[in-house]
Design an enzyme around this catalytic site. Structure first.
Site, PDB file in Angstrom:
ATOM      1  N   ILE A 192      52.611  47.904  43.532  1.00 22.61           N
ATOM      2  CA  ILE A 192      51.390  47.214  43.939  1.00 22.61           C
ATOM      3  C   ILE A 192      51.201  45.957  43.087  1.00 22.61           C
ATOM      4  O   ILE A 192      51.447  45.985  41.880  1.00 22.61           O
ATOM      5  CB  ILE A 192      50.189  48.179  43.773  1.00 22.61           C
ATOM      6  CG1 ILE A 192      50.331  49.368  44.745  1.00 22.61           C
ATOM      7  CG2 ILE A 192      48.855  47.463  43.956  1.00 22.61           C
ATOM      8  CD1 ILE A 192      49.386  50.529  44.474  1.00 22.61           C
ATOM      9  N   CYS A 193      50.779  44.855  43.724  1.00 16.83           N
ATOM     10  CA  CYS A 193      50.371  43.643  43.007  1.00 16.83           C
ATOM     11  C   CYS A 193      51.578  43.012  42.310  1.00 16.83           C
ATOM     12  O   CYS A 193      52.525  42.625  42.970  1.00 16.83           O
ATOM     13  CB  CYS A 193      49.234  44.005  42.042  1.00 16.83           C
ATOM     14  SG  CYS A 193      48.413  42.630  41.230  1.00 16.83           S
ATOM     15  N   ILE A 194      51.574  42.924  40.975  1.00 19.19           N
ATOM     16  CA  ILE A 194      52.690  42.341  40.227  1.00 19.19           C
ATOM     17  C   ILE A 194      53.807  43.357  39.973  1.00 19.19           C
ATOM     18  O   ILE A 194      54.910  42.989  39.541  1.00 19.19           O
ATOM     19  CB  ILE A 194      52.183  41.744  38.892  1.00 19.19           C
ATOM     20  CG1 ILE A 194      53.253  40.900  38.178  1.00 19.19           C
ATOM     21  CG2 ILE A 194      51.690  42.841  37.945  1.00 19.19           C
ATOM     22  CD1 ILE A 194      53.689  39.670  38.929  1.00 19.19           C
TER      23      ILE A 194
END
Lengths: 219, 219
Positions: free
Chosen positions: A134-136
């Site tokens: 998720i995300c980075i």
């Protein structure tokens, strides 16, 4: 009931796990009756950031101890976890992923990965477990893939520099919007941009909910 | 678009704001297009608890600075907030409510309330704003009501000792289950037990979602 490990990198977007993403991951898993285990490495944080000013603080904190806040105390040391306990593994985002689990925030595509974390992800890939980033966190997966014959299809949304870094490490970056999930069916990896793009918690929740749905299908 | 203040008491169930409850409150508000402002008092925490062991730690932390982790940096000092900016106010739970915003965790029905917090809640009642209290936070409302001619109808679930303490302070306690919301229509106060009773994040999310729905109706 699918057994899912959620690996946290601290507690707070600027130096640890992104709190909203972590909680929304737990919510999406619990809504689908997953058996959830929280894990974190028992290591020092790279640093501590005062989240009200954005400035580094003169403090030392431990990733496992801070992650225990998100976990309401129910968390285990990643070093003692065996991938065979689980059907799937998820990594919420936050700078902690790129500062504590690997050093992508400092070294970009030249990054190295914490050995416990690297071992756990490689064991998951070898055992054909489902993985969610998720995300980075897809940058962490790319760091692990580097110099191995792994070319995971990943998304961090639309950020050109991060996408280029992922490609430089041998990953395949696909642009995506906040509610999208990119799936690598071969490696059983799902990823979603979350707060790399999200401006509202509700749209981040939608993306994470779809990622979790897909993850449990892959598992 | 309703303007809602969410008042946090730190970051972590044992010494600050309960993280899941805080995030789920933000999610429920954002799903209903509320205009959200995060607030916290700029005061020292009563203490710091190592959440992986449950034991107090030799550290000092600040309520506003730690709450900023939940807020992703976007948070204001409660002392500078004016109740007239908002239509409604919500207090998520966590021991921070009973340790930092008031001292109910130490002194029970003999508790006193942080003056900024007391001023803000009383101003909300005077101005007929809607108020939401989650988990242990109804005890804070009862502390504020004490020795005033206020007798709010509240719930903390089914815990007999906490219910008795609320009644001793002049509140009216109604038992409730985790997905229930108790509403005091006269004082425009809604409360829900959340993790006072909840064993799963998904049931806590349902209770908080109903509380927020009711809160916005009251506002």
């Amino acid at each position: 009931m699918k057994k899912v490990a959620v690996v946290l990198s601290g507690c707070g977007v600027f130096d640890g796990a992104e709190i909203h993403e972590s909680v929304l991951t737990l919510l999406a898993l619990d809504r689908r009756d997953a058996d959830i285990t929280l894990l974190a490495p028992d290591i020092p944080q790279m640093h501590v950031v005062n989240h009200s000013t954005g400035q580094p603080a003169e403090e030392k904190r431990n990733v496992l101890v801070e992650a225990a806040r998100v976990a309401r105390g129910e968390i285990r040391d990643l070093a003692e976890a065996d991938i065979n306990e689980f059907d799937a593994v998820v990594f919420p985002g936050g700078f902690g992923v790129a500062k504590n689990l690997c050093d992508f925030a400092v070294n970009g595509p030249e990054c190295s990965v914490n050995p416990q974390v690297e071992r756990f992800i490689l064991a998951a890939i070898d055992a054909r477990k489902a993985l969610g980033f998720i995300c980075i966190a897809p940058a962490l997966m790319a760091c692990v893939a580097k110099n191995r014959n792994l070319h995971p299809r990943l998304t961090i949304g639309t950020d050109a520099d991060t996408a280029a870094a992922i490609e430089k490490m041998g990953g395949v970056h696909l642009p995506a919007q906040v509610r999208d999930v990119v799936v690598d069916e071969d490696l059983r990896i799902a990823s979603t941009p979350a707060y790399m793009l999200g401006r509202r918690i509700s749209e981040v929740a939608d993306g994470i909910d779809r990622l979790v749905e897909k993850l449990l299908q892959l598992a």
